[in-house]
Design a protein around this motif. Structure first.
Motif, PDB file in Angstrom:
ATOM      1  N   ASN A  30       0.836  -1.196   0.000  1.00 47.10           N
ATOM      2  CA  ASN A  30       0.000   0.000   0.000  1.00 47.10           C
ATOM      3  C   ASN A  30       0.875   1.251   0.000  1.00 47.10           C
ATOM      4  OD1 ASN A  30      -2.995  -0.862   0.428  1.00 47.10           O
ATOM      5  ND2 ASN A  30      -1.834  -2.152   1.827  1.00 47.10           N
ATOM      6  N   ASN A  31       2.157   1.040  -0.259  1.00 46.67           N
ATOM      7  CA  ASN A  31       3.145   2.104  -0.237  1.00 46.67           C
ATOM      8  C   ASN A  31       3.405   2.569  -1.671  1.00 46.67           C
ATOM      9  OD1 ASN A  31       5.542   3.626  -0.141  1.00 46.67           O
ATOM     10  ND2 ASN A  31       6.320   2.475   1.602  1.00 46.67           N
TER      11      ASN A  31
ATOM     12  N   SER B 239      -4.882   3.319  -2.320  1.00 50.55           N
ATOM     13  CA  SER B 239      -5.236   1.935  -1.993  1.00 50.55           C
ATOM     14  C   SER B 239      -6.723   1.636  -2.195  1.00 50.55           C
ATOM     15  CB  SER B 239      -4.860   1.633  -0.546  1.00 50.55           C
ATOM     16  OG  SER B 239      -5.042   0.264  -0.256  1.00 50.55           O
ATOM     17  N   TYR B 240      -6.997   0.400  -2.564  1.00 55.99           N
ATOM     18  CA  TYR B 240      -8.368  -0.059  -2.812  1.00 55.99           C
ATOM     19  C   TYR B 240      -9.006  -0.607  -1.539  1.00 55.99           C
ATOM     20  CZ  TYR B 240      -8.025   0.489  -7.855  1.00 55.99           C
ATOM     21  OH  TYR B 240      -7.913   1.025  -9.113  1.00 55.99           O
TER      22      TYR B 240
ATOM     23  N   LEU C  85      -9.941   8.346  -3.422  1.00 58.57           N
ATOM     24  CA  LEU C  85      -9.826   9.523  -4.280  1.00 58.57           C
ATOM     25  C   LEU C  85     -10.806   9.499  -5.441  1.00 58.57           C
ATOM     26  CD1 LEU C  85      -5.970  10.148  -4.376  1.00 58.57           C
ATOM     27  CD2 LEU C  85      -7.724  11.494  -3.240  1.00 58.57           C
ATOM     28  N   GLY C  86     -11.400   8.343  -5.718  1.00 56.95           N
ATOM     29  CA  GLY C  86     -12.448   8.264  -6.717  1.00 56.95           C
ATOM     30  C   GLY C  86     -13.830   8.348  -6.089  1.00 56.95           C
TER      31      GLY C  86
ATOM     32  N   ARG D 220      -7.373  -2.405   2.579  1.00 54.35           N
ATOM     33  CA  ARG D 220      -6.001  -2.122   2.150  1.00 54.35           C
ATOM     34  C   ARG D 220      -5.515  -3.228   1.213  1.00 54.35           C
ATOM     35  NH1 ARG D 220      -2.058  -1.793   5.496  1.00 54.35           N
ATOM     36  NH2 ARG D 220      -1.114   0.147   4.782  1.00 54.35           N
ATOM     37  N   MET D 221      -6.233  -3.341   0.094  1.00 57.12           N
ATOM     38  CA  MET D 221      -5.925  -4.401  -0.870  1.00 57.12           C
ATOM     39  C   MET D 221      -4.691  -4.104  -1.706  1.00 57.12           C
ATOM     40  SD  MET D 221      -9.708  -5.544  -2.146  1.00 57.12           S
ATOM     41  CE  MET D 221     -10.558  -4.035  -1.740  1.00 57.12           C
ATOM     42  N   GLY D 222      -4.266  -2.858  -1.733  1.00 58.42           N
ATOM     43  CA  GLY D 222      -3.057  -2.553  -2.472  1.00 58.42           C
ATOM     44  C   GLY D 222      -3.208  -1.398  -3.433  1.00 58.42           C
TER      45      GLY D 222
END
Length: 359
Positions: free
Chosen positions: A116-117, A154-155, A216-217, A234-236
């Motif tokens: 997630n970085n 992150s998703y 952000l979407g 926090r899927m990435g």
């Protein structure tokens, strides 16, 4: 719109005891998305500004920018071809929509829960561009010179009902953009293909029960109004593309201008990555604040570590499937996957699943 037709002599700057001839280079910079999108706005505020600063220090050249942001010249489905064909000199290439033409660029879509970085991921991808010839060729074969990388925040899950455990996803219809629907495999949820422009209506009309999306979407699309339950999974994050310049334009530029563009592209990429980390947290806070007075109010919960790991373990070997498809096309997909995962680890990341060590 190539610089081949755009380098023109500017006025002589007469200085005491000498004269300095400064050249003006005319470049068109464009995008399919508006400047309200962070990584597009930063083309103006960071990339272009940094190019101007560097050239001003040298004193030999200046850029006359022709701006065509927000789909003025082309839409999201034509970002690659538009830079390739010189519709614009410089543009953001949305490689995430080019799975068939840019397969190696999709590695992050098949390795969820790895990081997630954003800075670590984009730094890794930029390093791979320099060290893996096939990755560089994937961009350069389309008459492009790569300038800087872009990514996502992150998703997470945004749903109509609360998600207390992975079991709650059983039978749910979750909207997801394109290939990211594969991140739901093994959870019992059914992926519904969609995009930010369709998510709100899909949830409102019952086509789906929620979305797998980005803060952000979700914030500008106001998806929280119809999907008020946020489950932070926090899927990435994913590599979405990059800023590029048309090769014919590039070949017609003076070396000093080329060096300024490359240096500014690096600055843009690093700044964008750091900015996304801050913006993601701020967006989540705004969503909760904006939805506090609605019925039901927006509620944010964090998926427990054990449930998150259940999700990770339930996924099929997505990366293995991607490798198999890539190798069938003669690409070094397995080596590229290993290099990507090792790059993340070298930068201090600990993937929840070692996608490159599944055999």
């Amino acid at each position: 719109m190539n610089a081949l037709r755009g380098i023109a002599c500017a006025a002589l700057l007469v200085l005491p005891g000498s004269a300095l001839a400064q050249e003006t280079v005319r470049l068109t910079v464009a995008s399919s998305h508006p400047t309200t999108i962070p990584w597009i706005g930063m083309i103006q505020t960071h990339f272009m500004t940094d190019v101007d600063r560097r050239l001003a220090e040298g004193g030999n050249y200046r850029i006359e920018w022709q701006e065509a942001f927000g789909g003025t010249l082309y839409r999201a489905n034509a970002t690659l071809s538009s830079v390739e064909e010189g519709v614009t000199d410089i543009g953001w290439v949305f490689s995430y929509l080019e799975g068939a033409r840019m397969p190696l660029s999709q590695v992050t879509a098949y390795t969820p829960f790895s990081t997630n970085n954003v800075p670590a991921q984009l730094d890794t991808m930029r390093d791979l561009f320099e060290t893996v010839p096939e990755f560089r060729q994937e961009w350069e074969q389309y008459n492009l010179v790569f300038l800087g990388a872009t990514g996502s925040d992150s998703y997470d899950l945004y749903t109509k009902t609360p998600i207390a455990s992975l079991d709650d996803l059983q039978g749910m219809k979750i909207s997801a953009p394109g290939v990211l629907g594969t991140w739901l495999r093994g959870t019992g949820a059914n992926a519904v293909d969609g995009a930010l422009t369709t998510f709100y209506t899909d949830i409102q009309t019952g086509v789906s029960d929620g979305v797998l999306s980005l803060a952000l979407g979700v914030l500008p699309a106001r998806l929280y109004e119809v999907a008020p339950y946020i489950t932070r999974v926090r899927m990435g994050v994913v590599f979405s593309g990059g800023l590029a310049i048309n090769r014919d334009t590039w070949d017609g530029l003076p070396e000093e201008v080329q060096e300024a563009l490359l240096a500014a592209g690096d600055y843009y990429s690093r700044s964008h990555a750091e900015d996304l980390m801050v913006r993601h947290e701020a967006a989540l806070e705004r969503i909760v604040e904006n939805g506090a007075g609605q019925n039901p109010p927006v509620t944010l919960t964090v998926m427990p570590d054990e449930e998150r790991q259940r999700w990770v373990d339930a996924l099929p070997d997505l990366a293995g499937e991607w490798v198999q498809a890539g190798e069938a096309r003669g690409l070094p997909a397995r080596q590229f996957l290993s290099a990507y995962m090792d790059g993340l680890r070298a930068r201090g990341e600990t993937p929840a699943r070692d996608w490159d060590r599944m055999d």
